[in-house]
Design a protein around this motif. Structure first.
Motif, PDB file in Angstrom:
ATOM      1  N   HIS A 327       3.818   0.884  -5.343  1.00  0.00           N
ATOM      2  CA  HIS A 327       3.109   1.868  -4.514  1.00  0.00           C
ATOM      3  C   HIS A 327       4.065   2.701  -3.673  1.00  0.00           C
ATOM      4  N   THR A 328       5.298   2.191  -3.435  1.00  0.00           N
ATOM      5  CA  THR A 328       6.242   2.959  -2.623  1.00  0.00           C
ATOM      6  C   THR A 328       6.737   4.202  -3.345  1.00  0.00           C
ATOM      7  N   TYR A 329       6.543   4.267  -4.668  1.00  0.00           N
ATOM      8  CA  TYR A 329       6.935   5.457  -5.424  1.00  0.00           C
ATOM      9  C   TYR A 329       5.823   6.502  -5.458  1.00  0.00           C
ATOM     10  N   GLY A 330       4.654   6.136  -4.932  1.00  0.00           N
ATOM     11  CA  GLY A 330       3.516   7.052  -4.950  1.00  0.00           C
ATOM     12  C   GLY A 330       2.406   6.619  -5.886  1.00  0.00           C
ATOM     13  N   MET A 331       2.638   5.555  -6.652  1.00  0.00           N
ATOM     14  CA  MET A 331       1.616   5.076  -7.579  1.00  0.00           C
ATOM     15  C   MET A 331       0.365   4.640  -6.825  1.00  0.00           C
ATOM     16  N   LYS A 332      -0.788   4.954  -7.386  1.00  0.00           N
ATOM     17  CA  LYS A 332      -2.074   4.647  -6.747  1.00  0.00           C
ATOM     18  C   LYS A 332      -2.770   3.516  -7.515  1.00  0.00           C
ATOM     19  N   PRO A 333      -3.605   2.715  -6.841  1.00  0.00           N
ATOM     20  CA  PRO A 333      -4.243   1.580  -7.528  1.00  0.00           C
ATOM     21  C   PRO A 333      -5.075   2.005  -8.721  1.00  0.00           C
ATOM     22  N   GLU A 334      -5.705   3.169  -8.623  1.00  0.00           N
ATOM     23  CA  GLU A 334      -6.541   3.617  -9.743  1.00  0.00           C
ATOM     24  C   GLU A 334      -5.713   4.021 -10.963  1.00  0.00           C
ATOM     25  N   GLU A 335      -4.384   4.119 -10.811  1.00  0.00           N
ATOM     26  CA  GLU A 335      -3.531   4.476 -11.941  1.00  0.00           C
ATOM     27  C   GLU A 335      -3.137   3.267 -12.790  1.00  0.00           C
ATOM     28  N   ILE A 336      -3.416   2.074 -12.319  1.00  0.00           N
ATOM     29  CA  ILE A 336      -3.014   0.873 -13.055  1.00  0.00           C
ATOM     30  C   ILE A 336      -3.622   0.872 -14.454  1.00  0.00           C
ATOM     31  N   ASP A 337      -4.907   1.166 -14.554  1.00  0.00           N
ATOM     32  CA  ASP A 337      -5.542   1.218 -15.875  1.00  0.00           C
ATOM     33  C   ASP A 337      -4.951   2.315 -16.740  1.00  0.00           C
ATOM     34  N   TYR A 367       1.339  -4.832 -13.885  1.00  0.00           N
ATOM     35  CA  TYR A 367       1.284  -3.672 -12.985  1.00  0.00           C
ATOM     36  C   TYR A 367       0.637  -4.057 -11.653  1.00  0.00           C
ATOM     37  N   THR A 368      -0.433  -4.850 -11.698  1.00  0.00           N
ATOM     38  CA  THR A 368      -1.148  -5.226 -10.481  1.00  0.00           C
ATOM     39  C   THR A 368      -0.269  -6.081  -9.577  1.00  0.00           C
ATOM     40  N   ILE A 369       0.439  -7.060 -10.140  1.00  0.00           N
ATOM     41  CA  ILE A 369       1.323  -7.920  -9.354  1.00  0.00           C
ATOM     42  C   ILE A 369       2.412  -7.103  -8.670  1.00  0.00           C
TER      43      ILE A 369
END
Length: 371
Positions: A327-337, A367-369
């Motif tokens: 998430h520190t790179y900007g990744m959002k939880p909804e992007e995991i899928d 990805y989630t971990i």
């Protein structure tokens, strides 16, 4: 079944000037490089070659847009040899410039054109990570698809790979570490690849031992000690490149590509985030065979028991540079899928090299971990 190949001739020189003299560089040579390398090592030689400074066409890792901009500025038919002097970006671009009739690199990555070599290729790596000087792979971000793609074909193999340790002296510490971790990942992924064999594992073992030894020294003595290990790390990276050039790499690389493609995370840094977590899943699913061998090898060099090898490896790498949550790179939880599906749709070439198959749910869990 083919076990091993190395079509590239390997050479080593103490300076770029020695290389230029031995290889008789002429006006028919196109050199792709960076200004920070050109100024100290090449400018005073007054060589007749055409020089292209990659950073004049964009920053970061190679993209289809960057490569096509360079293509528009040069007439490739004027050159009989392409010489790459640089890191992964320069090398990946230069490999593509050896192809006959290339005008749009996306056509090559999607194989909408014949992949035929029409110029000789010389690669002089200036980082100690990619091993790309001895592999047949070029990787670029294809912006329209929001991911990285790899083109693997023997037409991309270098005719000559040239090692010049002095060219690593200006490599900043962070990039030295990330590229070296990438080389370690190449060796470890190659060791457990389905195509691994006694010949490739010789190179894997040598690379792993050299890299871990240097990492332990840097952790104990500090970043400046790396400057005494440049030749060793350049050779270790080359060993790892020879290994994975014959076996391929797997899920660590596959899972890193959407992160790199969407958030422009450098290749080695992105791979670092996934390294030990992927191998924990491998070991949990299939705790036998080559993964036992490589874990024992790592445990020996790390001076720990095999049950804690991934924790100790993370500890050592963390002393060099810390691992970051995604998430520190900007990744959002909804992007995991979306990242999970992207890997499954676009990275089957790499997933075929996994030690054991990872399901969609397992990739999503990784990805989630790490999120």
């Amino acid at each position: 079944m083919q076990l091993f190949k190395l079509k590239t001739r390997l050479s080593e020189f103490s300076s770029f000037a020695d290389f230029a003299e031995e290889f008789n560089l002429t006006k028919e040579d196109l050199i792709i490089t960076n200004e920070f390398l050109y100024v100290p090592y090449m400018r005073e030689l007054n060589l007749p070659c055409r020089f292209i400074m990659q950073e004049h066409y964009g920053t970061g890792e190679p993209s289809d847009e960057m490569i096509n901009l360079i293509l528009r500025d040069i007439q490739l038919d004027n050159y009989t040899r392409v010489i790459a002097v640089g890191g992964g970006t320069v090398i990946d671009i230069s490999k593509l410039f050896t192809l006959r009739g290339i005008t749009n690199v996306t056509d090559a990555f999607e194989r909408r054109m014949p992949i035929e070599k029409s110029r000789r290729l010389v690669i002089v790596p200036t980082t100690c990570g990619t091993g790309s000087e001895v592999t047949n792979i070029s990787i670029a971000e294809i912006k329209s698809r929001h991911t990285k793609m790899g083109l693997a074909d023997d037409a991309l193999l270098a005719d000559d790979a040239v090692l010049i340790p002095e060219l690593l002296r200006g490599l900043p510490y962070k990039f030295f570490v990330y590229s070296s971790i990438d080389a370690l990942i190449h060796a470890v992924e190659s060791y457990v690849s389905p195509k691994s064999n006694p010949y490739t594992r010789i190179f894997c073992r040598a690379a792993i031992e050299m890299i871990v030894r240097v990492f332990k020294r840097i952790a104990a003595e500090g970043p400046e000690s790396r400057l005494e290990c440049l030749r060793e790390m350049l050779i270790a990276s080359n060993y790892a490149g020879i290994a994975f050039g014959n076996t391929g790499v797997g899920a660590v690389h596959a899972l890193s590509y959407p992160l790199g493609g969407n958030y422009h995370v450098p290749h080695g840094e992105a791979n670092y985030q996934f390294f030990t977590e992927v191998f924990k899943f491998y070991y949990k699913k299939k705790p036998l065979g080559n993964i036992l061998e490589v874990n024992a090898l790592l445990a020996d060099y790390l001076e720990c028991d095999t049950e804690h090898v991934y924790e100790e490896l993370d500890c050592l790498l963390g002393k060099l540079l810390s691992k970051k949550p995604l998430h520190t790179y900007g990744m959002k939880p909804e992007e995991i899928d979306g990242f999970t599906d992207n890997v499954l749709q676009t990275q089957q070439r790499l997933l075929a090299n996994n030690y054991v198959e990872l399901s969609r749910e397992e990739i999503k869990e990784i990805y989630t971990i790490l999120y």
